[in-house]
Design a protein around this motif. Sequence first.
Motif, short mmCIF file in Angstrom:
data_model
loop_
_atom_site.label_atom_id
_atom_site.label_comp_id
_atom_site.label_asym_id
_atom_site.label_seq_id
_atom_site.Cartn_x
_atom_site.Cartn_y
_atom_site.Cartn_z
N ILE B 47 -29.55 10.09 1.15
CA ILE B 47 -30.12 8.87 0.59
C ILE B 47 -31.65 8.90 0.70
CG2 ILE B 47 -28.09 7.49 1.04
CD1 ILE B 47 -29.43 6.43 3.55
N LEU B 48 -32.28 8.08 -0.12
CA LEU B 48 -33.75 7.98 -0.14
C LEU B 48 -34.41 9.30 -0.49
CD1 LEU B 48 -34.36 5.60 2.90
CD2 LEU B 48 -34.30 5.02 0.47
N GLY B 49 -33.72 10.07 -1.33
CA GLY B 49 -34.35 11.24 -1.92
C GLY B 49 -35.20 10.80 -3.11
N MET B 50 -35.82 11.80 -3.78
CA MET B 50 -36.63 11.46 -4.95
C MET B 50 -35.81 10.71 -5.99
SD MET B 50 -38.49 15.15 -5.33
CE MET B 50 -39.52 15.82 -3.99
N MET B 51 -34.55 11.15 -6.19
CA MET B 51 -33.71 10.52 -7.19
C MET B 51 -33.06 9.25 -6.64
SD MET B 51 -34.22 12.21 -9.88
CE MET B 51 -33.05 12.76 -11.16
N GLY B 52 -33.35 8.93 -5.40
CA GLY B 52 -32.94 7.65 -4.84
C GLY B 52 -34.09 6.65 -4.92
N GLU B 53 -35.14 7.05 -5.68
CA GLU B 53 -36.31 6.18 -5.90
C GLU B 53 -36.96 5.75 -4.59
OE1 GLU B 53 -35.69 3.45 -9.46
OE2 GLU B 53 -33.65 4.22 -9.28
N ALA B 54 -36.94 6.64 -3.61
CA ALA B 54 -37.41 6.32 -2.26
C ALA B 54 -38.84 5.79 -2.23
CB ALA B 54 -37.28 7.55 -1.37
N PRO B 55 -39.78 6.41 -2.97
CA PRO B 55 -41.16 5.92 -2.83
C PRO B 55 -41.35 4.50 -3.34
CG PRO B 55 -41.09 8.09 -3.89
CD PRO B 55 -39.69 7.57 -3.86
N LYS B 56 -40.35 3.98 -4.06
CA LYS B 56 -40.50 2.62 -4.58
C LYS B 56 -40.03 1.57 -3.59
CE LYS B 56 -39.40 4.41 -9.21
NZ LYS B 56 -38.33 4.36 -10.24
N MET B 57 -39.48 1.98 -2.45
CA MET B 57 -38.95 1.02 -1.48
C MET B 57 -40.05 0.58 -0.52
SD MET B 57 -35.81 1.11 -2.40
CE MET B 57 -35.08 2.28 -3.58
N THR B 58 -39.95 -0.65 -0.06
CA THR B 58 -40.76 -1.04 1.09
C THR B 58 -40.12 -0.45 2.33
OG1 THR B 58 -39.50 -3.03 1.54
CG2 THR B 58 -41.33 -3.24 -0.03
N ALA B 59 -40.87 -0.45 3.44
CA ALA B 59 -40.34 0.09 4.68
C ALA B 59 -39.09 -0.66 5.11
CB ALA B 59 -41.42 0.03 5.77
N ASP B 60 -39.09 -1.96 4.93
CA ASP B 60 -37.92 -2.74 5.34
C ASP B 60 -36.70 -2.40 4.50
OD1 ASP B 60 -39.45 -3.94 7.26
OD2 ASP B 60 -39.81 -5.78 6.13
N GLU B 61 -36.92 -2.28 3.20
CA GLU B 61 -35.79 -1.93 2.33
C GLU B 61 -35.21 -0.57 2.69
OE1 GLU B 61 -36.90 -4.13 -1.90
OE2 GLU B 61 -37.83 -2.20 -1.43
N ALA B 62 -36.09 0.37 2.98
CA ALA B 62 -35.62 1.71 3.33
C ALA B 62 -34.72 1.65 4.56
CB ALA B 62 -36.81 2.65 3.56
N ALA B 63 -35.16 0.91 5.55
CA ALA B 63 -34.38 0.81 6.79
C ALA B 63 -33.02 0.16 6.52
CB ALA B 63 -35.16 0.01 7.84
N GLU B 64 -33.03 -0.83 5.66
CA GLU B 64 -31.78 -1.56 5.38
C GLU B 64 -30.79 -0.67 4.60
OE1 GLU B 64 -32.70 -5.39 3.86
OE2 GLU B 64 -30.59 -6.05 3.79
N ILE B 65 -31.33 0.13 3.68
CA ILE B 65 -30.46 1.05 2.93
C ILE B 65 -29.83 2.07 3.87
CG2 ILE B 65 -30.50 2.95 1.25
CD1 ILE B 65 -32.68 1.32 -0.26
N VAL B 66 -30.63 2.57 4.79
CA VAL B 66 -30.11 3.54 5.75
C VAL B 66 -28.94 2.94 6.53
CG1 VAL B 66 -30.64 4.80 7.89
CG2 VAL B 66 -32.30 4.79 5.99
N ALA B 67 -29.15 1.73 7.04
CA ALA B 67 -28.10 1.09 7.85
C ALA B 67 -26.85 0.83 7.02
CB ALA B 67 -28.64 -0.22 8.44
N ARG B 68 -27.06 0.36 5.80
CA ARG B 68 -25.93 -0.01 4.96
C ARG B 68 -25.06 1.21 4.61
NH1 ARG B 68 -25.06 -5.30 2.42
NH2 ARG B 68 -23.46 -5.01 0.82
#
Lengths: 308, 308, 308, 308
Positions: B47-68
Amino acid sequence: MSKLTEAANGVYVISVTPFDETGAIDWDSLDRVTDRYLEAGADGLTILGMMGEAPKMTADEAAEIVARVIARAGGVPVVVGVSAPGLAALKGLGLKAMDTGAAGVMVAPPGSLRTDAQIRGYYAMVCEALGRDVPVVLQDFPLVTGVQISDEALGAIIDDCPSVVMLKHEDWPGLAKISRLRAAEAGGRRHISVLCGNGGSFLPEEMARGADGAMTGFAYPEMMVEVVRAMNAGETARAHDVFDAYLPLIRYETQPGLGLAVRKHALWRRGWIASPALRKPGAGLDRETAAEVDRLIDRQARRLEEIG
Amino acid sequence: MSKLTEAANGVYVISVTPFDETGAIDWDSLDRVTDRYLEAGADGLTILGMMGEAPKMTADEAAEIVARVIARAGGVPVVVGVSAPGLAALKGLGLKAMDTGAAGVMVAPPGSLRTDAQIRGYYAMVCEALGRDVPVVLQDFPLVTGVQISDEALGAIIDDCPSVVMLKHEDWPGLAKISRLRAAEAGGRRHISVLCGNGGSFLPEEMARGADGAMTGFAYPEMMVEVVRAMNAGETARAHDVFDAYLPLIRYETQPGLGLAVRKHALWRRGWIASPALRKPGAGLDRETAAEVDRLIDRQARRLEEIG
Amino acid sequence: MSKLTEAANGVYVISVTPFDETGAIDWDSLDRVTDRYLEAGADGLTILGMMGEAPKMTADEAAEIVARVIARAGGVPVVVGVSAPGLAALKGLGLKAMDTGAAGVMVAPPGSLRTDAQIRGYYAMVCEALGRDVPVVLQDFPLVTGVQISDEALGAIIDDCPSVVMLKHEDWPGLAKISRLRAAEAGGRRHISVLCGNGGSFLPEEMARGADGAMTGFAYPEMMVEVVRAMNAGETARAHDVFDAYLPLIRYETQPGLGLAVRKHALWRRGWIASPALRKPGAGLDRETAAEVDRLIDRQARRLEEIG
Amino acid sequence: MSKLTEAANGVYVISVTPFDETGAIDWDSLDRVTDRYLEAGADGLTILGMMGEAPKMTADEAAEIVARVIARAGGVPVVVGVSAPGLAALKGLGLKAMDTGAAGVMVAPPGSLRTDAQIRGYYAMVCEALGRDVPVVLQDFPLVTGVQISDEALGAIIDDCPSVVMLKHEDWPGLAKISRLRAAEAGGRRHISVLCGNGGSFLPEEMARGADGAMTGFAYPEMMVEVVRAMNAGETARAHDVFDAYLPLIRYETQPGLGLAVRKHALWRRGWIASPALRKPGAGLDRETAAEVDRLIDRQARRLEEIG
């Protein structure tokens, strides 16, 4: 020989330049591969393109290749790649090619160009240097040149330069660019011919978008000939069936850098050229890669039999 | 959750991040697409690879996606992309992801690196910052990063950094790189896992060269699962038959920039995500392109029936 | 004429190629500027470099320039830039230049090179093609070529290629690179000559780091001559005083792209060349810029008087 | 705090972010350097720019720096760099900064942009995301971003986006760009503020071309203050005298990559920050380079005494 016009269409094969194992030009193979391209149904040839190893030639060799192929092609239009870092060399080869009977010249933008205005200015200068009577093919190949030509810049060039009669289209992704160009023409912009490159890897879709054919050097030009014919005839399913049968090899041949060695290996296996050698700094295929290509060719032959 | 090791293999799907039409993360679709990936036979998720549009996430969103996703995946290993311009952000997300139960992190080189020594130095610094206990996947994707990692640099990183346990291989051309890496391992270099990307466009050949599987996000992960299975079982012809059936769409989905919109369109058509929307600055498919993709999907379905 | 060796030192002026307003080579001006360079104290000349507008010449023009300058220089060593996209052209011009009496050739890496191994391989191939008897100057100019040559790659080339006798140093920043090269030589690596470029903009520091002189084309070569002399004589303060007096113009002339027009304008104002014209696609200075340069030259003259 | 407008002028210092030797932010030094910048005559501050090591901060650190500096600056306008790969992070930090009292935000284009239309589209999207009330500084720095913004693209952005009130000009060469922008304004285009960067290395000429001041971080901001004052007062000779005295160090500090370590070394020598440390992956100066900088600073002090 007649000159290239905006009405050009069909399949222009990007010709390889055959060498022997010492790196010398193999003139017999150049004659033979010219013949084979035409027998396969090519409507034209393009020589001294990137995949013709043009930058590896001396000026004298380039001139000799031009003369040899034009003579051999017997009236079929021959486009000559004349891209060069400087205008003097570009103009020198370009005018010599036209004197020898070329149908037109092909010019890719130098990698230093960035803005729309720079790109537009470059082609205006090129066309002025060559003169109005020399038909120009604009090669749009950002993956290799590093130059991204926007719709706006392309449109401005078409407006500025009446001698630009054809786009060699190999932007990637580039399908929508064809649609937008055709839409602009519907809105009044001067029509130009669009022949597509990239090894043919999007040929059916490109034809559906309004391209006039292919200008590329896939080792089985009969693929391009049949796909273009079928798409023009409205036989879309047939076009895709043929295309899909060749696609595994197309994909393999489209690998940057490696692709030309794959292409020459296939042409050599077909007996069209006497050696798969590239001139240095190019290198041939290692044993493992060659075997991989051979297996793809075998599968391709079987699949072609299945679809008839 | 257990951590990633050099023995990792199979198919790790690069997960999309689903959004609704407003650009908000669609958590239900994220759950559903996670489930579908696993049902299709994925051995892991990234998750949060280039094709997961990672650079478009805020830090909080990234953390939440990881947990989910980690919670949803129920023990299946989840790799988290943590590439960032600065080490602080990379380390911050990386350690948080590991605390949340990630199996490892994936790091692509920043585009400013050029020489072997710079690349080697960068990974040494990253691995030191993360600590020895965080398994690292080295993402080698020159087309996008602009960083060319030589055999020598790759070997030095493997020697320097015991925590680098996997190569996400997407150099292009890159088949010979796998062979050379495996040859070096035969000569004594530490073995690492090699999972291949690039949308799967060379998967059968990559497996034959010694790859351990795929790490990519083609919209039909069952293709990767079956090709990897067949190649491991020695069923080469079967692997190619399946691969060839999907290849027209693979080719279409591999178009840089456009590809993710194609992938999301296909996943949306499959009902795996509720909307094909990309977060800005990404854009969806225009009508003509969407129709083109739909036709490829239909042809693909027919061809899959033919081969059984 | 004697050949270039590892012991070369002093000031090698990068010569401009003068044109008239039509873009034709101005042979009289070429003779005159050659004379002026030598009168200013040049120990050697370098022709057909990037700032000699080399890529804009035809092959015939290049050969004629080589012959003309070597004849005029009367035994002073002349280095000839032979960088070219392909090996055939590079070798062709290189051997012809040596036959004509050149002291050596200069080769910049093509922009497609990325990894240490690629760069090393390229120079090995070039040196093999030219033969062991042709002294080679390695031009290291990443800002323009895009190729970053690491210490390791540079060292490997020096080890591989005995005919590489000089580094034209214009990495930026690049001072520490000189120090590291000299340290490697202290540790046993073969010594080569280091002449520095970049318009002379770090010349005092480069000399202090162990450079052997300058190879650059600043319009006042007497600056390089005096700075190199003073640094070699241990007159550091004098070297900096002279350097600082010229620095405002050096800075102005170092602007990429624009710099050559500034240089030709200054040489034209000095009467060394009959026209400041560049060959297309280059352009001359607009009125405002020319006035700016003129004011800098006037201030420079006053400051030089002050320091004596 | 009042917001940035098109009338902004004078010297906005690009602030460093001070760290201790462990890489932690040194808040006391941040306060002190803020005070010193203002005492030196700064009209504004710009924080979290490239030379503020912005990409190395976590989101929390960035927010804390914003709050700290704005509070300390006591009403002097503070511009906050918010460039980010994705729009969500850019908008998140941008709106937070404005809520905290920032005068505006600064945005550099992402390196993937190429064509005029892409660049124009990017800024339209950024401005829409931030809202009309957030003043935007467009950072035009092709050497680092790789994005060349043409006159046409810049003009289109000014026309499209009323919230773009300032150009941070650091194109190189870039003097004519200022002249052309001012000419376009004379022809009716909306006027915007132009503050120049590049370490101040062309400041007198930039002012003469119509710039409104400087936005850069040279370690002696009193240089920028005096040059801008003198040029505005018509004291051109004085401006150049001051500028020339600092130019040897300006030149040294402008070296890409290395420059920030030079700047921090000088600020540390001045006692403005407690440590010259950069956060990783940055590195400090080696002993030889530090000594070189020290000598330049000593020469600079002597020359300043001479000119009074």
